[in-house]
Write a protein that holds these residues in place. Sequence first.
Motif, PDB file in Angstrom:
ATOM      1  N   LYS A   1       0.837  -1.206   0.000  1.00 35.46           N
ATOM      2  CA  LYS A   1       0.000   0.000   0.000  1.00 35.46           C
ATOM      3  C   LYS A   1       0.873   1.257   0.000  1.00 35.46           C
ATOM      4  O   LYS A   1       0.561   2.242  -0.674  1.00 35.46           O
ATOM      5  N   LEU A   2       1.956   1.220   0.769  1.00 35.20           N
ATOM      6  CA  LEU A   2       2.881   2.350   0.796  1.00 35.20           C
ATOM      7  C   LEU A   2       3.552   2.528  -0.562  1.00 35.20           C
ATOM      8  O   LEU A   2       3.746   3.651  -1.045  1.00 35.20           O
ATOM      9  N   LEU A   3       3.899   1.402  -1.197  1.00 31.89           N
ATOM     10  CA  LEU A   3       4.522   1.444  -2.521  1.00 31.89           C
ATOM     11  C   LEU A   3       3.561   2.052  -3.543  1.00 31.89           C
ATOM     12  O   LEU A   3       3.963   2.903  -4.357  1.00 31.89           O
ATOM     13  N   LEU A   4       2.288   1.644  -3.479  1.00 30.97           N
ATOM     14  CA  LEU A   4       1.295   2.188  -4.408  1.00 30.97           C
ATOM     15  C   LEU A   4       1.125   3.688  -4.217  1.00 30.97           C
ATOM     16  O   LEU A   4       1.125   4.463  -5.181  1.00 30.97           O
ATOM     17  N   ARG A   5       0.996   4.104  -2.953  1.00 28.19           N
ATOM     18  CA  ARG A   5       0.821   5.536  -2.667  1.00 28.19           C
ATOM     19  C   ARG A   5       2.030   6.342  -3.116  1.00 28.19           C
ATOM     20  O   ARG A   5       1.907   7.369  -3.805  1.00 28.19           O
ATOM     21  N   GLY A   6       3.204   5.880  -2.710  1.00 33.37           N
ATOM     22  CA  GLY A   6       4.430   6.617  -3.004  1.00 33.37           C
ATOM     23  C   GLY A   6       4.707   6.725  -4.492  1.00 33.37           C
ATOM     24  O   GLY A   6       5.000   7.813  -5.013  1.00 33.37           O
ATOM     25  N   MET A   7       4.591   5.599  -5.208  1.00 28.03           N
ATOM     26  CA  MET A   7       4.896   5.609  -6.640  1.00 28.03           C
ATOM     27  C   MET A   7       3.854   6.367  -7.442  1.00 28.03           C
ATOM     28  O   MET A   7       4.185   6.985  -8.466  1.00 28.03           O
ATOM     29  N   ASP A   8       2.596   6.335  -7.013  1.00 26.52           N
ATOM     30  CA  ASP A   8       1.576   7.149  -7.690  1.00 26.52           C
ATOM     31  C   ASP A   8       1.996   8.619  -7.710  1.00 26.52           C
ATOM     32  O   ASP A   8       1.956   9.284  -8.750  1.00 26.52           O
TER      33      ASP A   8
ATOM     34  N   LEU B   1      -1.453  19.543  -4.769  1.00 31.94           N
ATOM     35  CA  LEU B   1      -1.937  18.595  -5.768  1.00 31.94           C
ATOM     36  C   LEU B   1      -1.741  17.158  -5.286  1.00 31.94           C
ATOM     37  O   LEU B   1      -2.655  16.325  -5.380  1.00 31.94           O
ATOM     38  N   LEU B   2      -0.566  16.856  -4.759  1.00 32.35           N
ATOM     39  CA  LEU B   2      -0.272  15.507  -4.270  1.00 32.35           C
ATOM     40  C   LEU B   2      -1.150  15.155  -3.074  1.00 32.35           C
ATOM     41  O   LEU B   2      -1.570  13.997  -2.922  1.00 32.35           O
ATOM     42  N   LEU B   3      -1.452  16.146  -2.240  1.00 32.34           N
ATOM     43  CA  LEU B   3      -2.328  15.910  -1.096  1.00 32.34           C
ATOM     44  C   LEU B   3      -3.734  15.542  -1.548  1.00 32.34           C
ATOM     45  O   LEU B   3      -4.339  14.583  -1.044  1.00 32.34           O
ATOM     46  N   TYR B   4      -4.265  16.280  -2.523  1.00 34.12           N
ATOM     47  CA  TYR B   4      -5.582  15.964  -3.063  1.00 34.12           C
ATOM     48  C   TYR B   4      -5.606  14.557  -3.666  1.00 34.12           C
ATOM     49  O   TYR B   4      -6.561  13.793  -3.465  1.00 34.12           O
ATOM     50  N   LEU B   5      -4.569  14.223  -4.408  1.00 37.74           N
ATOM     51  CA  LEU B   5      -4.503  12.901  -5.032  1.00 37.74           C
ATOM     52  C   LEU B   5      -4.461  11.793  -3.981  1.00 37.74           C
ATOM     53  O   LEU B   5      -5.115  10.755  -4.130  1.00 37.74           O
ATOM     54  N   ALA B   6      -3.698  12.022  -2.907  1.00 36.54           N
ATOM     55  CA  ALA B   6      -3.591  11.017  -1.846  1.00 36.54           C
ATOM     56  C   ALA B   6      -4.917  10.835  -1.106  1.00 36.54           C
ATOM     57  O   ALA B   6      -5.345   9.705  -0.844  1.00 36.54           O
ATOM     58  N   VAL B   7      -5.579  11.956  -0.789  1.00 40.31           N
ATOM     59  CA  VAL B   7      -6.848  11.886  -0.049  1.00 40.31           C
ATOM     60  C   VAL B   7      -7.944  11.249  -0.905  1.00 40.31           C
ATOM     61  O   VAL B   7      -8.623  10.306  -0.474  1.00 40.31           O
TER      62      VAL B   7
END
Length: 463
Positions: free
Chosen positions: A14-21, A54-60
């Motif tokens: 899950k961390l890999l998916l979030r980080g690489m996205d 932008l990255l915060l919106y994408l993560a949330v």
Amino acid sequence: MSKKGIHFQVSERKLLLRGMDLIMVVFGLYLLGLFFDYTYLEISWQNSVAIFLLLLYLAVFGTVFEIYDLQKSSQLDVTFRTIVLMVSTSVLFYFLTPVLTPFLPEKRLQIVYFYLTIIISIFFWRVAYVSLIASPRFYKKVLLVGEVTYVEAFINALSQSDPHYKIVGFVNCEFPKEHPVKFKGVKEFQSNELMQVIIDEQISEVVVASFNSETITAEIYSDLMQLLERGFTIREYTQVYEEITHRVPIQFVGKDFYKYFPFSRSNQNKLYLFFNRVIDIIFSVVGLLSGILILPFVLIGNLFGNRGPLLYKQERVGKNGKIFKIVKLRSMIVNAETNGAEWARVDDVRITKFGKFLRRSRIDEIPQFFNVLKGEMSMIGPRPERKFFVDELSRTIPFYETRHIVKPGLTGWAQVKTRYGGSVDESLVKLQYDLFYIKHRSIFLDLNIMVKTLSTVLYYRGQ
């Protein structure tokens, strides 16, 4: 000893998916500015705040649209649809955010470049993830050593929660019986094959699933000791079950129950409880004001779709077993329980057409903000049940009363992880999630539940 294969834990994936996205989005926008006539959001230190937003919106919104769900992440068609939804929502909120984001460009085509680049960058990485990380070569191969009685329940729970946790087979650790129980779900190996199976199958981990350690034969015990001395990973099944399913396996807990319930210190932490109460008050006031705004529409719907009283009160069991009256928008026909208390069922005929909408959208819960404001409930916690069902379930399910050591909640870990419990078996699963929350209660888990609650409402999962 055999060479272990590479395997990513659930949290690591899950961390890999979030980080690489997020990394791929930044990289994609960098390449866009490098090779094309694009100036809207250039990757530079001057734009660091805008990029972070932008990255915060994408993560949330990635969490809200469940783009990090491992089951869905293994399916490219589902992943692509989710990416489009997530990016569309994130970009819309980004454009509507004043001050912190750049002014919209005069060349509107740059907005299209911006939008498509984010989608393509994330999807390109997700194709690589499905082809490489989610492929069988990265499955974690596990050998189960335990009693046949618990094998089926254990294997089914893990396979549903983590498709990459592959149980190759099991070794029955019990002494030979005249009429042994057989389980055909996975291959059974003989006790004298344990060491060879680990080598032949390239096993990464041995999980011991024995309710009573006294049943483990001397031969298996000796092999496990040898493996431990060589540094091989041996884990206890309740630990693995809780880690992968995020549920406390109470059906496997015996007289040594105290080992499994070191409840979170947050339950007594004064500072945590203070901020928790402040958040409860803020959300309940906002929730009640929102309810007043949509009240005219609810009244019209109730007039034509429910035909009867708008609200109803019902006694529920709260913290420490204290009885209180919950307030809800009525979603069932009048006098729905003339024959006594009944479980709500899927497609329950007692639920009106408008009531079905109220339930699935969770609008029927809005009056409960009043219970939160009074302090009878919290925003997050186990859902309060009726005393009739509490008494019934307490006689059937061990540790059921334990869920009353915290305030009941408007939403909770069980509510965002599973559907409404309309039977004893479903109530057992809900209790497992509730106890996991009580055991691991923290501000981070609370935030996770709040975000997942948005997913529940968005995907119309209420009942």
